[in-house]
Design an enzyme around this catalytic site. Structure first.
Site, short mmCIF file in Angstrom:
data_model
loop_
_atom_site.label_atom_id
_atom_site.label_comp_id
_atom_site.label_asym_id
_atom_site.label_seq_id
_atom_site.Cartn_x
_atom_site.Cartn_y
_atom_site.Cartn_z
NE ARG A 229 -2.68 -0.19 3.35
CZ ARG A 229 -3.08 -0.61 4.59
NH1 ARG A 229 -4.66 -0.33 4.42
NH2 ARG A 229 -2.70 -1.05 5.68
CE LYS B 245 -2.18 -19.93 10.59
NZ LYS B 245 -1.78 -20.92 11.65
CG HIS C 229 4.59 -22.95 7.98
ND1 HIS C 229 3.52 -22.24 8.30
CD2 HIS C 229 5.35 -23.18 9.07
CE1 HIS C 229 3.55 -22.40 9.64
NE2 HIS C 229 4.64 -22.57 10.16
CE LYS D 90 8.15 -26.62 10.21
NZ LYS D 90 9.09 -25.65 11.02
CD GLU E 160 2.49 -21.88 18.63
OE1 GLU E 160 3.02 -20.91 17.90
OE2 GLU E 160 1.26 -22.08 18.71
CG ASP F 83 -4.11 -20.07 14.81
OD1 ASP F 83 -4.02 -19.33 13.67
OD2 ASP F 83 -3.03 -20.23 15.53
CG HIS G 212 -0.50 -25.91 10.84
ND1 HIS G 212 -0.18 -25.37 9.50
CD2 HIS G 212 -0.40 -24.49 11.60
CE1 HIS G 212 0.10 -23.98 9.64
NE2 HIS G 212 -0.19 -23.62 10.61
CE LYS H 40 -0.90 -19.54 19.46
NZ LYS H 40 -0.30 -19.57 18.51
P1 NAD Z 1 0.84 -7.25 7.60
O1 NAD Z 1 -0.35 -6.76 8.23
O2 NAD Z 1 2.28 -7.29 8.38
O3 NAD Z 1 1.08 -6.79 5.96
C1 NAD Z 1 0.10 -6.55 5.34
C2 NAD Z 1 0.68 -5.95 4.06
O4 NAD Z 1 -0.50 -6.07 3.28
C3 NAD Z 1 1.42 -4.93 4.23
O5 NAD Z 1 2.51 -4.68 3.03
C4 NAD Z 1 0.53 -3.86 3.50
O6 NAD Z 1 0.83 -2.81 2.57
C5 NAD Z 1 -0.36 -4.66 2.72
N1 NAD Z 1 -1.70 -4.17 2.44
C6 NAD Z 1 -2.73 -4.09 3.20
N2 NAD Z 1 -3.76 -3.41 2.50
C7 NAD Z 1 -3.53 -3.35 1.25
C8 NAD Z 1 -4.15 -2.78 0.10
N3 NAD Z 1 -5.41 -2.37 0.26
N4 NAD Z 1 -3.35 -2.73 -1.06
C9 NAD Z 1 -2.38 -3.13 -1.20
N5 NAD Z 1 -1.51 -3.79 -0.19
C10 NAD Z 1 -2.16 -3.74 0.95
O7 NAD Z 1 0.42 -8.89 7.59
P2 NAD Z 1 1.46 -10.05 7.55
O8 NAD Z 1 1.68 -10.53 8.98
O9 NAD Z 1 2.50 -10.07 6.74
O10 NAD Z 1 0.32 -11.30 7.23
C11 NAD Z 1 0.18 -11.57 5.52
C12 NAD Z 1 -0.79 -12.54 5.24
O11 NAD Z 1 0.05 -13.81 5.84
C13 NAD Z 1 -2.15 -12.74 6.02
O12 NAD Z 1 -3.02 -13.50 5.48
C14 NAD Z 1 -1.68 -13.53 7.22
O13 NAD Z 1 -2.89 -14.28 7.80
C15 NAD Z 1 -0.78 -14.53 6.68
N6 NAD Z 1 0.02 -15.15 7.60
C16 NAD Z 1 1.11 -14.40 8.31
C17 NAD Z 1 1.95 -15.04 9.15
C18 NAD Z 1 3.09 -14.24 9.75
O14 NAD Z 1 4.02 -15.05 10.48
N7 NAD Z 1 2.95 -12.83 9.85
C19 NAD Z 1 1.93 -16.35 9.22
C20 NAD Z 1 0.90 -17.19 8.70
C21 NAD Z 1 -0.05 -16.66 7.61
#
Ligand code: NAD
Length: 484
Positions: free
Chosen positions: A51, A148, A178, A182, A216, A235, A240, A331
């Site tokens: 964004r 996810k 993920h 593994k 965890e 979750d 998983h 957790k």
């Molecule tokens: P985050 O909130 O840190 O990042 C979100 C990203 O989306 C940012 O780069 C933001 O700029 C972008 N974004 C938001 N709205 C937008 C829009 N309207 N247009 C364009 N870009 C937009 O989220 P995250 O933790 O990186 O998670 C991302 C995905 O991965 C989610 O679906 C989350 O459930 C999944 N996920 C994350 C993790 C983790 O460890 N963080 C683990 C498993 C799954």
């Protein structure tokens, strides 16, 4: 001993959410490691899309910071870092509007593998899929990777599948779990289907039970409000743990190809019996000396969401009739462990008089820490003193078996992203698998919601509520000690 690296084809990989937590912690460091190992060709390009508006130069500086934060010092080779950063571009984009899409279209190069990683909130998946098509950015061979959670229940998962299916074929959709990336999980398939030794014994006649534990030590602080709408069942279990159970319980597929493997996994999910209320234990961690309680972390004093769950499952087919699968995850537990224990039955008759120690074999598959497997076998205790039996492990810890090179075994995200580029879906969930998993999960959750059931409290740093131990004790079995 680690096999040689075979470079993938040149690609354009767009990371939607390229400034987010997942991209910074996992995707970009993983890509760098593959690049440094020579698996990513020089013509490949990674395009961050998010964004915020910034130049590619600014984004490279952010990626540089992320790599410095999340890569071990030994991996931060400056020359490789510079070469990697040179492959990176950025576009500011609005998933829900028009901003940035024509810029992205201009950056894409025809004739290369195209992959689009949806590392954004699932609510944006449909918007991204639609716009990739509308702006003619994704070709018929393009791949999309989705994270996810894939839905919250069966209805939302079906909606999500239908939304993606409007713009992409199933062969183009890579749903990440993920855990499937593994090394040990794949080794589980190698052990089961690459050796004659195990498969004949892999059934109710010889296996007493299976345990799957994902524990965890962290709580839900920081993402408590999000987690509170989900809980351990949604979750962790629905995805998983269910995937691990499938790999243990599935029939041998005819070939190691994506649909053959996923067809067999789907049959396992469809064979799962509904869980009886007496065979589920739900828990919530209490406050510790320096840690908040689950309810405080979730900022919901009346929360009935579980941060721990243990359950006994039955796979209703010929192979597994009478052999239960015990699952638990939570957790704020004693230690961080993911492992599967396959406990064999005792020999039907002991010929030894002084049968000391246990005489049932146990195969333990550790996903973390120290990925590896061990198998306990009963042998004669060495030395004089007659025939005394002891159980010793046949250990296959990767770090020991492979030496220093084991540290270079790619982590799950690296392997999975390379599989996307190679076009191999074996380690990704198919849409019908995800829906079948929700179809089994939904009624279990609905049943405890209808009873307005409150989870039991458990001490932080413990193994969960006492009742989880009783779940196995009443069957004359016990959990493997967490962290043993
Ligand atoms: P985050 O909130 O840190 O990042 C979100 C990203 O989306 C940012 O780069 C933001 O700029 C972008 N974004 C938001 N709205 C937008 C829009 N309207 N247009 C364009 N870009 C937009 O989220 P995250 O933790 O990186 O998670 C991302 C995905 O991965 C989610 O679906 C989350 O459930 C999944 N996920 C994350 C993790 C983790 O460890 N963080 C683990 C498993 C799954």
């Amino acid at each position: 001993m680690v096999s040689r690296v075979i470079p993938v084809e040149a690609f354009d990989l767009v990371i939607f959410g390229g400034t987010g937590d997942l991209a910074r912690r996992k995707i970009l460091p993983g890509l760098f490691r593959r690049f440094k190992d020579g698996q990513i060709p020089d013509e490949a390009r990674i395009i961050g899309a998010a964004r915020s508006d910034m130049t590619s130069e600014d984004y490279r500086a952010q990626v540089f910071d992320a790599l410095n934060e999340f890569l071990p010092i030994s991996k931060r080779d400056q020359k490789a870092l510079d070469a990697f950063l040179a492959r990176i571009d950025y576009v500011g984009i609005d998933a829900t509007g028009t901003h940035g899409w024509s810029d992205l279209a201009r950056l894409m190069r025809p004739g290369l593998v195209q992959a689009f990683y949806f590392s954004v909130a699932p609510a944006l998946f449909g918007d991204l899929a639609k716009r990739l098509h509308k702006h003619k950015i994704a070709g018929p061979e393009a791949r999309i990777v989705v994270e996810k959670p894939f839905g919250h229940d069966l209805t939302s998962a079906r909606d999500l599948n239908a939304t993606l299916a409007r713009h992409f074929d199933e062969q183009q959709i890579y749903r990440i779990d993920h855990y499937l990336g593994k090394e040990t999980v794949q080794n589980l398939m190698a052990v089961r289907f690459g050796n004659l030794l195990f498969e004949p014994l892999w059934r109710n006649q010889y296996i007493d039970h299976v345990q799957i534990t994902v524990a965890e030590t962290v709580g839900v602080g920081g993402r408590g409000a999000y987690y509170d709408k989900s809980g351990a069942m949604r979750d962790m279990v629905q995805n998983h743990l269910m995937q691990l159970l499938c790999l243990i319980a599935m029939e041998p597929p005819a070939r190691f190809d994506p649909d053959a493997v996923r067809d067999e996994k789907l049959k396992v999910i469809r064979a799962l019996e509904p869980v009886e209320p007496g065979e589920v234990v739900r828990g919530q961690y209490k406050a510790g000396a320096e840690t908040l309680s689950y309810r405080d972390d979730a900022e919901n004093p009346a929360s009935r969401t579980e941060s721990f769950i243990a359950m006994k499952l039955h796979v209703a087919n010929w192979r597994w009739n009478g052999t239960p699968f015990y699952l638990r995850t939570g957790k704020r537990m004693k230690s961080r462990v993911s492992e599967i224990v396959v406990r064999f039955k005792e020999p039907p008759h002991s010929i030894f008089e002084e049968d000391t120690g246990q005489s049932a074999n146990e195969l333990t598959i550790r996903l973390q820490p120290n990925e590896g497997m061990d198998l306990t076998v009963t042998i004669k205790e060495p030395g004089p003193g007659g025939m005394r039996l002891i159980d010793v492990p046949l250990d296959m810890t990767f770090a020991e078996a492979l030496g220093e090179e084991a540290a270079d075994v790619p982590d799950a995200y690296e392997r999975l992203i390379m599989d996307v580029i190679r076009g191999n879906q074996t380690l990704f969930m198919r849409g019908d698998e995800v829906e079948a998993a929700w179809a089994w999960t939904d009624p279990v959750i609905a049943a405890w919601e209808a009873r307005e059931e409150k989870p039991m409290g458990y001490e932080p740093g413990s193994t969960g509520p006492e009742e989880a131990l009783i779940l196995m004790h009443k069957d004359g079995r016990r959990w493997r000690e967490i962290g043993s």
